[in-house]
Design an enzyme around this catalytic site. Structure first.
Site, mmCIF file in Angstrom:
data_model
loop_
_atom_site.group_PDB
_atom_site.id
_atom_site.type_symbol
_atom_site.label_atom_id
_atom_site.label_comp_id
_atom_site.label_asym_id
_atom_site.label_seq_id
_atom_site.Cartn_x
_atom_site.Cartn_y
_atom_site.Cartn_z
ATOM 1 N N GLU A 285 2.489 9.576 12.283
ATOM 2 C CA GLU A 285 1.963 10.732 11.532
ATOM 3 C C GLU A 285 1.977 11.983 12.414
ATOM 4 O OE1 GLU A 285 1.581 10.619 8.420
ATOM 5 O OE2 GLU A 285 1.696 8.439 8.265
ATOM 6 N N TRP A 288 5.391 13.229 12.295
ATOM 7 C CA TRP A 288 5.642 14.003 11.058
ATOM 8 C C TRP A 288 5.212 15.451 11.273
ATOM 9 C CZ3 TRP A 288 8.370 13.561 6.779
ATOM 10 C CH2 TRP A 288 8.676 12.310 6.256
ATOM 11 N N TRP A 316 10.911 26.128 -13.992
ATOM 12 C CA TRP A 316 9.527 25.652 -14.096
ATOM 13 C C TRP A 316 8.870 26.232 -15.329
ATOM 14 C CZ3 TRP A 316 9.215 21.850 -10.844
ATOM 15 C CH2 TRP A 316 9.922 21.900 -9.634
ATOM 16 N N ASN A 354 -4.784 12.224 2.354
ATOM 17 C CA ASN A 354 -3.324 12.347 2.291
ATOM 18 C C ASN A 354 -2.728 11.701 1.040
ATOM 19 O OD1 ASN A 354 -0.640 12.939 3.397
ATOM 20 N ND2 ASN A 354 -0.502 10.717 3.588
ATOM 21 N N TRP A 372 6.224 24.173 -7.482
ATOM 22 C CA TRP A 372 5.492 23.620 -6.336
ATOM 23 C C TRP A 372 4.830 24.703 -5.498
ATOM 24 C CZ3 TRP A 372 7.394 25.163 -1.543
ATOM 25 C CH2 TRP A 372 8.712 25.628 -1.505
ATOM 26 N N TRP A 395 4.521 19.817 0.229
ATOM 27 C CA TRP A 395 4.848 20.264 -1.133
ATOM 28 C C TRP A 395 6.332 20.098 -1.436
ATOM 29 C CZ3 TRP A 395 2.066 20.717 -5.295
ATOM 30 C CH2 TRP A 395 0.688 20.780 -5.147
#
Ligand SMILES: Cc1cc2nc3c(=O)[nH]c(=O)nc-3n(C[C@H](O)[C@H](O)[C@H](O)COP(=O)(O)OP(=O)(O)OC[C@H]3O[C@@H](n4cnc5c(N)ncnc54)[C@H](O)[C@@H]3O)c2cc1C
Length: 497
Positions: A285, A288, A316, A354, A372, A395
Site C-alpha cells: 500500500e 501504491w 457523463w 479504503n 469522476w 478516482w
C-alpha cells in the site's frame, strides 16, 4: 568544517516533524544558523470552508513542531516563525529580512505547488538566494523507478517489483539525528517572535476535529503507529472490513508529514523479512502511494484529464437531474446503505475506509453516471488525508480511466459488497442508526425487505430512509453503453503495460 551558507531558512510545508526531515537536516548540515518557518498560505486557505479539519490538524501539529524546535535549539526564543499570507510573497520577504542565502523545502510534486515553488525560486534568485528542494515525501520519486526502456511505469505490479528490487533488503536510510547540529537553530528576531496565530485570527474554526479525537502532530502519529504495530500481521485479513480496526489510520499523518515514510517503510520491510504477510501487503500500500506520486509527477495531465485520453470522450450525465443525484450521493441519501454509511463516515469524520472509497466512488461513476471529477472534488474538500496524487489515482481507478485501473466492465455491485464486507451491517448501523433494528439479511438492500420486516424495524422508506435512487441492473446496462466509446480503442498513452 566550513558551512556552505551563513544563514538558512527551512520552509516546512507537508513535513511537520523534526525527526528524519530532509529539509531541516540538510539545512542544519549546510548552514551556520537556521531559521524555521511555516506559512499559512492564503493561496490555499482562502477558498476553504471556515471549519476545515485539515487546517485545525495543521494548527495543532504546528504547536508540537514549534515546541520541539524550541527544545532542540535550547534557546528561549528559538522555535517556528509562523506567518499568514501568500507564500510566494512571504518566503522571499522573510529570506531577505533574515539574510538567508538558502531556503530549504521538501519537494512537492503537485502542479500548483510546482508553480508556486518556481515563483519563489525566481524571486529568491533575484535577491541572490536559492531555493533548495529535497526528496522527502516518497521513497522513490518521479524518474527514479523506470522500465527497462527508461519510461515511467503505467502498471502497478511491475512498478512494485522494480521498486522493491531497487530498495533491496535494507531499510531506507533515515536522516541523521538533528540533535548534534541543533544549536545552529537560531533565535527568532524580536519582530518575528510572535506566537502562533490562532485559528480564529485566520478566520477559521476548529470544526469537529477535537471531538473526533484524531491524534495530531508527531506524537499523534507515534501513537497510531504503535497501535498499528500490534495489528500489522493481521492487516491482510482485516483491512477490507470497515467495521474492524484493520488499517493504520496514518494517512493524515503521511499527508502532513508528522510521520516519516522512510520510517514506515523500514518497519514494514523489517516485519516482512520476518515472514509477516500483513506487513508485506501493507508495504505494497505504501508502494501504491509512491506509484501515484510518480504518475502525477510524470503525467501531470491527470490532474485535469483522464490518464487514458479516450476516456475523456465519455458523455457523463449533466443537468438538473445529475445535480440532484450528486447531492444525494454527497449527502449519503442514495438508498444503498453501504454507500450512504460511507458518505456519512466521510462527512462526519473526514476519513473513509479504503474499501468504501472504492465502493462509493464506483457508485458515483458507474451507477449514477457522473463525471469522476465531481467525486474527486468532493473527496478533496472532505478528506482529512486529501492528497492530489492518491485521490486522483483512486478516482481514475474507479472510473477505469487511470493507470492500471479497474477495467470499465467491472462494476461493483454495492449490495454484494455490503454483504461481503459488512455482513452483519455493523458499520452501516454505526453511521445510519435509523437502520439499527434491521436484520443482517435486510440491511444491505432494505427496499427488498418485506413490509412487515421494515415496519418491525421502524424503517419507512421515503421517510426515515430513502428509496434507492437507481436500479443496479439498469445502471449497469447504461454504464456499459456509456463506456462503449472506449471499448475498442487502444491504450494510447504510450506507457509500457
Ligand atoms: C477514490 C479514492 C480516493 C482516495 N483518496 C485518497 C487521498 O486523498 N489520500 C490518501 O492518502 N489516500 C487516498 N486513497 C487511498 C486509500 O483509500 C487511503 O490511503 C487509505 O484508506 C487511508 O487509510 P489508512 O491510512 O488507514 O490506510 P492503510 O491501509 O493503513 O495504508 C497505509 C498507507 O498507504 C497509503 N495507501 C493505502 N492505499 C493506497 C492507495 N490505494 N493509493 C495510494 N496510497 C495508498 C496511504 O498513505 C495509507 O495511509 C483513495 C482511494 C480511493 C479509492
Amino acid at each position: 568544517m566550513q558551512q556552505q551558507f551563513q544563514t538558512g531558512l527551512v520552509w516546512f510545508r507537508r513535513d511537520l516533524r523534526t525527526h528524519d526531515n530532509a529539509a531541516l537536516n540538510t539545512a542544519l548540515q549546510q548552514c551556520n544558523q537556521v531559521h524555521c518557518v511555516f506559512i499559512f498560505d492564503r493561496a490555499i486557505l482562502d477558498s476553504l470552508p471556515r471549519a476545515d479539519r485539515r487546517v485545525a490538524f495543521i494548527h495543532a501539529s504546528l504547536q508540537e513542531l514549534d515546541a520541539s524546535l524550541r527544545q532542540l535549539s535550547g534557546k528561549p526564543d528559538g522555535g517556528l516563525i509562523v506567518r499568514y499570507g501568500f507564500a510566494t510573497e512571504e518566503i522571499p520577504a522573510l529570506a531577505a529580512q533574515l539574510g538567508a542565502q538558502a531556503v530549504y523545502a521538501a519537494r512537492d510534486y503537485e502542479p500548483q505547488a510546482r508553480a508556486r515553488d518556481f515563483q519563489v525560486q525566481t524571486a529568491l534568485l533575484a535577491q541572490q538566494a536559492r531555493l533548495i528542494t529535497l526528496k522527502d515525501h516518497v521513497i522513490f520519486e518521479e524518474r527514479e523507478v523506470l522500465t527497462q526502456t527508461g519510461k515511467p511505469y503505467g502498471v502497478f505490479t511491475p512498478y512494485m517489483r522494480a521498486w522493491l528490487a531497487k530498495l533491496g533488503d535494507v531499510p531506507p536510510r533515515a536522516f541523521d539525528e538533528v540533535t548534534p547540529h541543533a544549536p545552529r537553530l537560531a533565535e527568532r528576531p524580536p519582530a518575528l517572535s510572535t506566537p502562533l496565530p490562532s485559528l480564529g485570527d485566520m478566520g477559521f474554526e476548529p470544526g469537529n476535529l477535537p471531538d473526533l479525537r484524531i491524534p495530531t502532530g508527531m506524537s499523534g502519529a507515534k501513537k497510531l503507529l504503535e497501535d498499528f504495530w500490534e495489528r500489522m500481521d493481521q492487516y491482510e485479513e482485516t483491512r477490507n472490513f470497515p467495521s474492524v480496526k484493520g488499517p493504520s489510520y496514518l494517512s493524515v499523518h503521511l499527508r502532513f508529514g508528522t510521520v516519516s515514510i522512510r520510517q514506515l517503510v523500514g518497519l514494514a520491510l523489517q516485519r516482512r523479512l520476518q515472514g509477516s504477510e500483513g506487513a508485506s501487503v501493507w508495504l505494497s500500500e505504501l508502494v501504491w502511494r509512491d506509484f501515484y506520486f510518480q504518475v502525477l509527477a510524470n503525467f501531470p495531465h491527470v490532474a485535469e484529464h483522464a490518464f487514458k485520453p479516450e476516456y475523456d470522450q465519455i458523455a457523463w450525465e449533466s443537468g438538473e437531474h445529475a445535480q440532484q443525484l450528486f447531492q444525494a450521493w454527497c449527502g449519503g441519501r442514495t438508498g444503498y446503505p453501504l454507500v450512504d454509511a460511507a458518505m456519512a463516515q466521510l462527512n462526519q469524520t473526514g476519513y473513509m475506509h479504503n474499501r468504501l472509497r472504492m465502493v462509493a466512488g464506483s457508485f458515483l461513476v458507474k451507477h449514477l453516471g457522473l463525471d469522476w471529477r465531481w467525486g474527486e472534488r468532493y473527496f478533496a474538500e472532505q478528506l482529512n488525508d486529501f492528497d492530489l496524487s492518491a485521490n486522483n489515482g483512486g478516482w481514475q481507478w474507479v472510473s477505469s480511466s487511470g493507470c492500471d485501473a479497474q477495467p470499465y466492465f467491472r462494476i461493483f455491485n454495492p449490495i454484494n459488497q455490503s454483504e461481503k464486507f459488512d455482513a452483519q451491517g455493523k458499520f452501516i448501523k454505526r453511521y445510519l442508526p435509523q437502520l439499527g433494528a434491521l436484520d443482517a439479511k435486510s440491511i444491505h438492500a432494505p427496499w427488498l425487505a418485506k413490509p412487515l420486516v421494515l415496519a418491525a424495524a421502524g424503517v419507512t422508506l421515503g421517510t426515515n430512509y430513502p428509496h434507492p435512487i437507481v436500479d443496479h441492473a439498469e445502471a449497469r446496462a447504461r454504464t456499459l453503453q456509456r463506456y462503449g466509446v472506449v471499448r475498442k480503442t487502444q491504450d494510447s498513452t504510450g506507457v509500457e503495460q
